[in-house]
Design a protein around this motif. Structure first.
Motif, PDB file in Angstrom:
ATOM      1  N   TYR A   1       0.828  -1.194   0.000  1.00  0.00           N
ATOM      2  CA  TYR A   1       0.000   0.000   0.000  1.00  0.00           C
ATOM      3  C   TYR A   1       0.871   1.256   0.000  1.00  0.00           C
ATOM      4  O   TYR A   1       0.545   2.255  -0.638  1.00  0.00           O
ATOM      5  CB  TYR A   1      -0.900  -0.035   1.234  1.00  0.00           C
ATOM      6  CG  TYR A   1      -1.689   1.210   1.480  1.00  0.00           C
ATOM      7  CD1 TYR A   1      -2.801   1.519   0.708  1.00  0.00           C
ATOM      8  CD2 TYR A   1      -1.324   2.100   2.499  1.00  0.00           C
ATOM      9  CE1 TYR A   1      -3.533   2.669   0.934  1.00  0.00           C
ATOM     10  CE2 TYR A   1      -2.054   3.247   2.735  1.00  0.00           C
ATOM     11  CZ  TYR A   1      -3.151   3.531   1.954  1.00  0.00           C
ATOM     12  OH  TYR A   1      -3.863   4.671   2.186  1.00  0.00           O
TER      13      TYR A   1
ATOM     14  N   ILE B   1       4.222  -1.080   3.841  1.00  0.00           N
ATOM     15  CA  ILE B   1       2.901  -1.195   4.440  1.00  0.00           C
ATOM     16  C   ILE B   1       2.067  -2.077   3.528  1.00  0.00           C
ATOM     17  O   ILE B   1       1.766  -1.712   2.394  1.00  0.00           O
ATOM     18  CB  ILE B   1       2.223   0.188   4.619  1.00  0.00           C
ATOM     19  CG1 ILE B   1       3.142   1.156   5.354  1.00  0.00           C
ATOM     20  CG2 ILE B   1       0.880   0.026   5.312  1.00  0.00           C
ATOM     21  CD1 ILE B   1       3.576   0.708   6.724  1.00  0.00           C
TER      22      ILE B   1
ATOM     23  N   SER C   1      -1.333  -3.957   2.558  1.00  0.00           N
ATOM     24  CA  SER C   1      -2.784  -3.969   2.724  1.00  0.00           C
ATOM     25  C   SER C   1      -3.213  -5.424   2.768  1.00  0.00           C
ATOM     26  O   SER C   1      -2.831  -6.227   1.919  1.00  0.00           O
ATOM     27  CB  SER C   1      -3.436  -3.248   1.551  1.00  0.00           C
ATOM     28  OG  SER C   1      -4.832  -3.340   1.639  1.00  0.00           O
TER      29      SER C   1
ATOM     30  N   TYR D   1      -3.732  -2.534   7.642  1.00  0.00           N
ATOM     31  CA  TYR D   1      -2.401  -2.265   7.117  1.00  0.00           C
ATOM     32  C   TYR D   1      -1.365  -2.830   8.069  1.00  0.00           C
ATOM     33  O   TYR D   1      -1.404  -2.585   9.265  1.00  0.00           O
ATOM     34  CB  TYR D   1      -2.212  -0.771   6.913  1.00  0.00           C
ATOM     35  CG  TYR D   1      -3.266  -0.198   5.999  1.00  0.00           C
ATOM     36  CD1 TYR D   1      -3.185  -0.387   4.626  1.00  0.00           C
ATOM     37  CD2 TYR D   1      -4.361   0.482   6.509  1.00  0.00           C
ATOM     38  CE1 TYR D   1      -4.169   0.106   3.779  1.00  0.00           C
ATOM     39  CE2 TYR D   1      -5.341   0.977   5.671  1.00  0.00           C
ATOM     40  CZ  TYR D   1      -5.238   0.784   4.308  1.00  0.00           C
ATOM     41  OH  TYR D   1      -6.219   1.270   3.475  1.00  0.00           O
TER      42      TYR D   1
ATOM     43  N   ARG E   1      -0.735  -4.207  13.406  1.00  0.00           N
ATOM     44  CA  ARG E   1      -1.464  -3.650  12.252  1.00  0.00           C
ATOM     45  C   ARG E   1      -2.278  -2.462  12.718  1.00  0.00           C
ATOM     46  O   ARG E   1      -2.419  -2.207  13.903  1.00  0.00           O
ATOM     47  CB  ARG E   1      -2.360  -4.704  11.636  1.00  0.00           C
ATOM     48  CG  ARG E   1      -3.446  -5.219  12.585  1.00  0.00           C
ATOM     49  CD  ARG E   1      -4.180  -6.389  11.961  1.00  0.00           C
ATOM     50  NE  ARG E   1      -5.203  -6.927  12.810  1.00  0.00           N
ATOM     51  CZ  ARG E   1      -5.013  -7.838  13.738  1.00  0.00           C
ATOM     52  NH1 ARG E   1      -3.808  -8.296  13.965  1.00  0.00           N
ATOM     53  NH2 ARG E   1      -6.022  -8.283  14.456  1.00  0.00           N
TER      54      ARG E   1
ATOM     55  N   GLU F   1      -7.253   2.499   8.828  1.00  0.00           N
ATOM     56  CA  GLU F   1      -7.120   3.841   8.252  1.00  0.00           C
ATOM     57  C   GLU F   1      -7.304   4.933   9.302  1.00  0.00           C
ATOM     58  O   GLU F   1      -6.626   5.953   9.277  1.00  0.00           O
ATOM     59  CB  GLU F   1      -8.132   4.017   7.120  1.00  0.00           C
ATOM     60  CG  GLU F   1      -8.012   5.320   6.368  1.00  0.00           C
ATOM     61  CD  GLU F   1      -6.713   5.448   5.578  1.00  0.00           C
ATOM     62  OE1 GLU F   1      -6.174   6.571   5.508  1.00  0.00           O
ATOM     63  OE2 GLU F   1      -6.227   4.445   5.040  1.00  0.00           O
TER      64      GLU F   1
END
Length: 127
Positions: free
Chosen positions: A41, A56, A58, A69, A100, A103
């Motif tokens: 990502y 990172i 996804s 992430y 992790r 968002e």
């Protein structure tokens, strides 16, 4: 001297050991069994030394909804030219237990405790 953007055919070169960050984003990540785990990502780069700290990845979600992430220390990724992606020695179960974020709760990359937690989980030295 002028700059000429890379052509699509440049993506197919083998043996090349450099890549633009914009081309890393979106690259598939596989486990050693060849299962697709997700995609890159973003990357986190040290401001002062310029070294890539994390890729990172996804993982999970559907059409961008519910994605999580996972910061993977760059040194745990190995590029596999045959698959056209990065390979990590992790199972899906190991990723489920890995550090992790979502968002809405991005970590502070300046938080040493978080960085050490990520490094410890993957068994690599903290930068």
């Amino acid at each position: 001297m002028s700059y000429t953007p890379a052509r699509a055919a440049d993506d197919l070169q083998t043996g090349v050991d450099a890549i633009e960050a914009s081309r890393v984003n979106g690259t598939k990540v596989y486990n050693t069994q060849g299962d697709s785990l997700g995609h890159i990502y973003d990357v986190v780069i040290g401001k002062r030394d310029g070294k890539v700290r994390y890729a990172i990845m996804s993982f999970g979600g559907f059409l961008g909804i519910g994605e999580e992430y996972h910061p993977l220390p760059w040194e745990v990724l190995k590029y596999d030219e045959r698959q056209g992606g990065y390979v990590v020695g992790l199972t899906r179960d190991q990723l489920e237990g890995a550090p992790r974020y979502g968002e809405a709760n991005r970590p502070s990359w300046n938080d040493e405790a978080y960085g050490r937690r990520v490094s410890d989980y993957y068994g690599v030295a903290y930068y």
